[in-house]
Design a protein around this motif. Structure first.
Motif, PDB file in Angstrom:
ATOM      1  N   PHE A  32      27.290  29.995   9.389  1.00 11.94           N
ATOM      2  CA  PHE A  32      26.600  28.778   9.822  1.00 11.94           C
ATOM      3  C   PHE A  32      26.439  28.833  11.339  1.00 11.94           C
ATOM      4  O   PHE A  32      27.428  28.746  12.077  1.00 11.94           O
ATOM      5  N   GLU A  33      25.196  29.004  11.776  1.00 15.85           N
ATOM      6  CA  GLU A  33      24.915  28.992  13.230  1.00 15.85           C
ATOM      7  C   GLU A  33      24.706  27.522  13.599  1.00 15.85           C
ATOM      8  O   GLU A  33      23.606  26.999  13.494  1.00 15.85           O
ATOM      9  N   VAL A  34      25.785  26.872  14.001  1.00 14.45           N
ATOM     10  CA  VAL A  34      25.743  25.410  14.137  1.00 14.45           C
ATOM     11  C   VAL A  34      24.951  24.966  15.355  1.00 14.45           C
ATOM     12  O   VAL A  34      24.536  23.816  15.448  1.00 14.45           O
ATOM     13  N   THR A  35      24.743  25.869  16.291  1.00 18.06           N
ATOM     14  CA  THR A  35      23.862  25.627  17.426  1.00 18.06           C
ATOM     15  C   THR A  35      23.408  26.963  17.961  1.00 18.06           C
ATOM     16  O   THR A  35      24.120  27.963  17.821  1.00 18.06           O
ATOM     17  N   MET A  36      22.243  27.008  18.569  1.00 16.13           N
ATOM     18  CA  MET A  36      21.820  28.234  19.269  1.00 16.13           C
ATOM     19  C   MET A  36      22.099  28.103  20.762  1.00 16.13           C
ATOM     20  O   MET A  36      21.896  29.043  21.524  1.00 16.13           O
ATOM     21  N   ARG A  37      22.511  26.920  21.204  1.00 17.33           N
ATOM     22  CA  ARG A  37      22.797  26.728  22.632  1.00 17.33           C
ATOM     23  C   ARG A  37      24.060  27.511  23.010  1.00 17.33           C
ATOM     24  O   ARG A  37      24.939  27.733  22.183  1.00 17.33           O
ATOM     25  N   CYS A  38      24.131  27.915  24.256  1.00 18.80           N
ATOM     26  CA  CYS A  38      25.311  28.641  24.722  1.00 18.80           C
ATOM     27  C   CYS A  38      25.408  28.470  26.233  1.00 18.80           C
ATOM     28  O   CYS A  38      24.386  28.437  26.925  1.00 18.80           O
TER      29      CYS A  38
END
Ligand code: SF4
Ligand code: SF4
Length: 322
Positions: A32-38
């Motif tokens: 599960f890629e819960v966000t693409m922000r980093c």
């Protein structure tokens, strides 16, 4: 080393579940890629360029997808998953929706604290994976986070002392071939496991860290050293012997087998769309997704590709038991 929460008898229902999933051609692993922000700034990945506004489109829950896929292993990843303040709630809901799953998180560790790790652990994680490619400040420079390696190396043994299961995710690349074995030994001395993968330029086209030329002999020596380490001590390196043995083949371009990652492993992005691997475009939403066939692609040798091809050898069972 599996989670201390995970007992040997769990292998029986897990083996049955594995057989059931494979017969139905359903994924065994769901990320599960819960966000693409980093908030890192790695030169080999562009996720950190994701605009802050993307937050508005991120799913509020992955529980329905977890219930539908009900795989063996679930990973909470990104981007940087700890940017989501509601991450413990996401984990808890998924754990309730798919209780017979082994649940992990992958983080760069820059925002991980003892309190946050324990909160996630209580929510239902079995393992925390922290990226670590070097033991010194080269890691800080590569990720764009000052003090990161020292922070990770200080925090990890504290978490282990409190009973949490910690692993380092380490990418083998051109400039850490001499560092990987020392990193594995250091991890072992801290009670931490290591999960290896190999650098690919598929993420954003950055070829700077590809292993080539005279580095190939060094890579062969590293692989021999890793296999010798595993023969002496199982339970530290989570990669199968087969995966490690195949690394030089992939780096030399000799691997021609189709990639089966999408068959056994899928990624579900922040808005609920499925991808066969982290570097392929999104396909259908998880509610409409029908499955993937093997594909002739050779762009990476991530564990999700390599372990999907790995035969079930006796050494693999010894790893699990260790
Ligand atoms: S590799 Fe990981 S830490 Fe680096 S920018 Fe990409 S998601 Fe962030
Ligand atoms: S080899 Fe497989 S996992 Fe790797 S980029 Fe290609 S499709 Fe994705």
């Amino acid at each position: 080393m599996l989670s201390p929460r995970f007992r040997l008898w769990h292998m029986i229902p897990f083996a049955a579940k594995y057989a059931w999933l494979r017969v139905r051609r359903r994924p065994v692993v769901v990320h599960f890629e819960v966000t693409m922000r980093c908030n890192a700034s790695c030169g080999f990945c562009d996720y950190w360029k994701t605009p802050a506004e993307a937050k508005a489109t991120e799913l509020a829950s992955f529980a329905d997808a977890a219930r539908r896929f009900d795989p063996m292993l679930i990973t909470f990843t990104g981007g940087e998953p700890l940017l989501r303040r509601d991450l413990p709630a996401l984990v808890r809901e998924v754990a309730q929706a798919a209780p017979l799953t082994y649940r992990t998180i992958i983080t760069h560790g820059g925002m991980l604290t003892e309190a946050r790790a324990r909160e996630l652990w209580e929510a239902g994680l079995h393992q925390i994976n922290i990226s670590l490619d070097y033991l010194d400040e080269r890691h800080d420079q590569a990720r764009g986070i000052p003090g990161l390696s020292a922070r990770i190396l200080a925090l990890a043994p504290t978490l282990v002392k409190h009973g949490l299961n910690i692993r380092f995710n380490t990418v083998i690349k051109d400039d850490n071939l001499d560092d990987v074995l020392p990193l594995v030994h250091r991890a072992a001395s801290l009670g931490v496991g290591v999960n290896l993968s190999v650098y690919t330029d598929f993420k954003n086209g950055n070829r700077a860290h590809l292993i080539r030329g005279e580095q190939l002999a060094k890579l062969d020596a590293l692989v021999a050293g890793l296999l010798a380490f595993k023969a002496q001590r199982r339970g530290v390196l989570s990669n199968s012997d087969w995966y490690i043995r195949q690394i030089p083949r992939w780096v030399r371009g000799e691997m021609t087998e189709p990639c089966r990652s999408g068959e056994t492993t899928v990624h579900i992005g922040p808005t609920g769309n499925v991808r066969r691997c982290p570097d392929f475009p999104e396909d259908a939403h998880w509610r409409e997704w029908q499955g993937y066939a093997p594909i002739n692609c050779d762009r990476c040798y991530y564990a999700c590709r390599g372990e999907a091809q790995a035969p079930l050898e006796v050494n693999r069972l010894r790893d699990l038991i260790a």
